[in-house]
Scaffold this motif. Sequence first.
Motif, PDB file in Angstrom:
ATOM      1  N   ALA A 277      -4.425   9.822 -62.195  1.00  0.00           N
ATOM      2  CA  ALA A 277      -5.003   9.990 -63.527  1.00  0.00           C
ATOM      3  C   ALA A 277      -4.329   9.129 -64.597  1.00  0.00           C
ATOM      4  N   LEU A 278      -3.361   8.318 -64.230  1.00  0.00           N
ATOM      5  CA  LEU A 278      -2.694   7.483 -65.232  1.00  0.00           C
ATOM      6  C   LEU A 278      -3.719   6.612 -65.948  1.00  0.00           C
ATOM      7  N   PRO A 279      -3.713   6.626 -67.289  1.00  0.00           N
ATOM      8  CA  PRO A 279      -4.743   5.881 -68.035  1.00  0.00           C
ATOM      9  C   PRO A 279      -4.416   4.394 -68.165  1.00  0.00           C
ATOM     10  N   ILE A 280      -5.480   3.590 -68.243  1.00  0.00           N
ATOM     11  CA  ILE A 280      -5.333   2.178 -68.592  1.00  0.00           C
ATOM     12  C   ILE A 280      -4.945   2.091 -70.058  1.00  0.00           C
ATOM     13  N   ASP A 281      -4.069   1.154 -70.402  1.00  0.00           N
ATOM     14  CA  ASP A 281      -3.568   1.051 -71.769  1.00  0.00           C
ATOM     15  C   ASP A 281      -3.194  -0.400 -72.060  1.00  0.00           C
ATOM     16  N   TYR A 282      -3.347  -0.813 -73.326  1.00  0.00           N
ATOM     17  CA  TYR A 282      -3.005  -2.190 -73.701  1.00  0.00           C
ATOM     18  C   TYR A 282      -1.548  -2.515 -73.430  1.00  0.00           C
ATOM     19  N   ARG A 283      -0.696  -1.490 -73.379  1.00  0.00           N
ATOM     20  CA  ARG A 283       0.731  -1.723 -73.159  1.00  0.00           C
ATOM     21  C   ARG A 283       1.046  -2.132 -71.727  1.00  0.00           C
ATOM     22  N   LEU A 284       0.044  -2.068 -70.841  1.00  0.00           N
ATOM     23  CA  LEU A 284       0.215  -2.624 -69.509  1.00  0.00           C
ATOM     24  C   LEU A 284       0.160  -4.145 -69.547  1.00  0.00           C
ATOM     25  N   LEU A 285      -0.483  -4.694 -70.578  1.00  0.00           N
ATOM     26  CA  LEU A 285      -0.534  -6.143 -70.767  1.00  0.00           C
ATOM     27  C   LEU A 285       0.615  -6.607 -71.647  1.00  0.00           C
ATOM     28  N   LEU A 286       0.878  -5.878 -72.721  1.00  0.00           N
ATOM     29  CA  LEU A 286       2.027  -6.188 -73.579  1.00  0.00           C
ATOM     30  C   LEU A 286       3.220  -5.429 -73.007  1.00  0.00           C
ATOM     31  N   SER A 287       3.817  -6.004 -71.992  1.00  0.00           N
ATOM     32  CA  SER A 287       4.805  -5.297 -71.173  1.00  0.00           C
ATOM     33  C   SER A 287       6.043  -4.866 -71.946  1.00  0.00           C
ATOM     34  N   GLY A 288       6.291  -5.486 -73.094  1.00  0.00           N
ATOM     35  CA  GLY A 288       7.434  -5.074 -73.896  1.00  0.00           C
ATOM     36  C   GLY A 288       7.306  -3.659 -74.418  1.00  0.00           C
ATOM     37  N   HIS A 289       6.083  -3.111 -74.393  1.00  0.00           N
ATOM     38  CA  HIS A 289       5.837  -1.754 -74.872  1.00  0.00           C
ATOM     39  C   HIS A 289       5.593  -0.779 -73.721  1.00  0.00           C
ATOM     40  N   PHE A 290       5.898  -1.209 -72.512  1.00  0.00           N
ATOM     41  CA  PHE A 290       5.611  -0.371 -71.349  1.00  0.00           C
ATOM     42  C   PHE A 290       6.438   0.913 -71.358  1.00  0.00           C
ATOM     43  N   ALA A 291       7.685   0.835 -71.790  1.00  0.00           N
ATOM     44  CA  ALA A 291       8.518   2.040 -71.820  1.00  0.00           C
ATOM     45  C   ALA A 291       7.939   3.070 -72.785  1.00  0.00           C
ATOM     46  N   GLU A 292       7.387   2.605 -73.898  1.00  0.00           N
ATOM     47  CA  GLU A 292       6.757   3.520 -74.854  1.00  0.00           C
ATOM     48  C   GLU A 292       5.525   4.181 -74.232  1.00  0.00           C
ATOM     49  N   TYR A 293       4.792   3.416 -73.438  1.00  0.00           N
ATOM     50  CA  TYR A 293       3.640   3.969 -72.707  1.00  0.00           C
ATOM     51  C   TYR A 293       4.108   5.087 -71.774  1.00  0.00           C
ATOM     52  N   VAL A 294       5.177   4.842 -71.025  1.00  0.00           N
ATOM     53  CA  VAL A 294       5.702   5.863 -70.120  1.00  0.00           C
ATOM     54  C   VAL A 294       6.201   7.069 -70.910  1.00  0.00           C
ATOM     55  N   TYR A 295       6.817   6.823 -72.069  1.00  0.00           N
ATOM     56  CA  TYR A 295       7.290   7.915 -72.935  1.00  0.00           C
ATOM     57  C   TYR A 295       6.125   8.795 -73.371  1.00  0.00           C
ATOM     58  N   ASP A 296       5.023   8.175 -73.780  1.00  0.00           N
ATOM     59  CA  ASP A 296       3.857   8.948 -74.228  1.00  0.00           C
ATOM     60  C   ASP A 296       3.268   9.783 -73.109  1.00  0.00           C
ATOM     61  N   LEU A 297       3.501   9.391 -71.860  1.00  0.00           N
ATOM     62  CA  LEU A 297       3.044  10.157 -70.701  1.00  0.00           C
ATOM     63  C   LEU A 297       4.087  11.178 -70.244  1.00  0.00           C
ATOM     64  N   HIS A 298       5.156  11.341 -71.062  1.00  0.00           N
ATOM     65  CA  HIS A 298       6.254  12.278 -70.774  1.00  0.00           C
ATOM     66  C   HIS A 298       7.000  11.888 -69.504  1.00  0.00           C
ATOM     67  N   GLY A 299       7.098  10.570 -69.284  1.00  0.00           N
ATOM     68  CA  GLY A 299       7.772  10.083 -68.103  1.00  0.00           C
ATOM     69  C   GLY A 299       9.221   9.702 -68.309  1.00  0.00           C
ATOM     70  N   LEU A 300       9.695   9.721 -69.577  1.00  0.00           N
ATOM     71  CA  LEU A 300      11.101   9.458 -69.871  1.00  0.00           C
ATOM     72  C   LEU A 300      11.790  10.765 -70.237  1.00  0.00           C
ATOM     73  N   THR A 301      13.097  10.714 -70.452  1.00  0.00           N
ATOM     74  CA  THR A 301      13.885  11.910 -70.744  1.00  0.00           C
ATOM     75  C   THR A 301      13.313  12.659 -71.942  1.00  0.00           C
ATOM     76  N   LEU A 302      13.049  13.940 -71.757  1.00  0.00           N
ATOM     77  CA  LEU A 302      12.446  14.754 -72.803  1.00  0.00           C
ATOM     78  C   LEU A 302      13.486  15.162 -73.842  1.00  0.00           C
ATOM     79  N   GLY A 303      12.994  15.511 -75.046  1.00  0.00           N
ATOM     80  CA  GLY A 303      13.869  16.012 -76.100  1.00  0.00           C
ATOM     81  C   GLY A 303      14.433  14.937 -77.010  1.00  0.00           C
ATOM     82  N   TYR A 304      13.992  13.700 -76.851  1.00  0.00           N
ATOM     83  CA  TYR A 304      14.461  12.585 -77.683  1.00  0.00           C
ATOM     84  C   TYR A 304      13.259  11.829 -78.239  1.00  0.00           C
TER      85      TYR A 304
END
Length: 347
Positions: A277-304
Amino acid sequence: MNWERQKASYLPLRLVTGFVVLMLTVWGALALWHQVVQPAARMVTLVLWTTSGLSVVVALTGLPSRKAHTLTAVTFASAVAIMTAWWSTLKPSHDRLWADEVSQLLEARVEGNHVLLKNVRNFEWRSETDYTPRWESRTYDLARLRSADLVLSYWMGPNIAHTLVSFGFDDGERIVFSLEIRKERHESYTAVGGFFRQFEQVLVAADERDIVHTRSNVRGEDVYLYRLQMSQEKVRSLFLKYLDAANELRRTPRFYNTLTSNCTTIVFELARLIAPALPIDYRLLLSGHFAEYVYDLHGLTLGYRYGELQTRGHINERALASDASDADFSVSIRQGVPGIPASEANP
């Protein structure tokens, strides 16, 4: 209706057609520039191709004669047919004179929890051109696989980054996977060339002292590290997907594509096999923002907040200090990174 009135009535269509022809002409010119190596042949083919394309654009916008329109259209259609036939002959290969750092293909063998990786890269880099090459065979126990870290290395501004994934084991072992261009010895990387089948792709498995250190300490790129929030089952699945991808690439060479088949898209493709179910997103093309994409999917450390994760995940100062103190590189760069247990980040 005469020819002049027909031209006027079809003006919008002619403008659209002219734009399409112009874009196709530009695409073909870039393809020829990056693929035709011999200078004289490159110049001749570029002149013939661009002349045929631009003549159609001129005819659509100005030439009064129906005969001239037909002639230019037929000429360009013939050129497109030749270009298409030539383009179809370009095939990826494993048989070229490769640059040292991509000269070997990763081979993975899995038997139960036992993994054997052949051709793990562990170069000692003193500069980009001064290094001691080492290719190693390593074994790993999947039962001891514990974590996955996302690493982004910024080499061309804030929007473009190279994406790597580092897997950690409970005995301190780490292995990093990175999809990269497989350049030949005479080649240097160009993002534009990556659109035109100039490079094959290679999946590199490397020691962090090699593939992360060379980016932060040798090249001076800004490198950020984030702990991925994944169950051990999903970490194992992602690890095995990388091994499958490496073996598939070993069997069947593929071209690298700057847009559709690069270091970021492979992470997304492999992760999507685990979570469809992972969504397509412009940040897959602008790879410098990929970590933010993962963050929005709750894939990085929570609480920060994302900004705090980014600030604390910037490893360059710690990486450079580890050289000066001869500390464990992997331990040093994780100090203060949210989500990483103290046992992994204390020397």
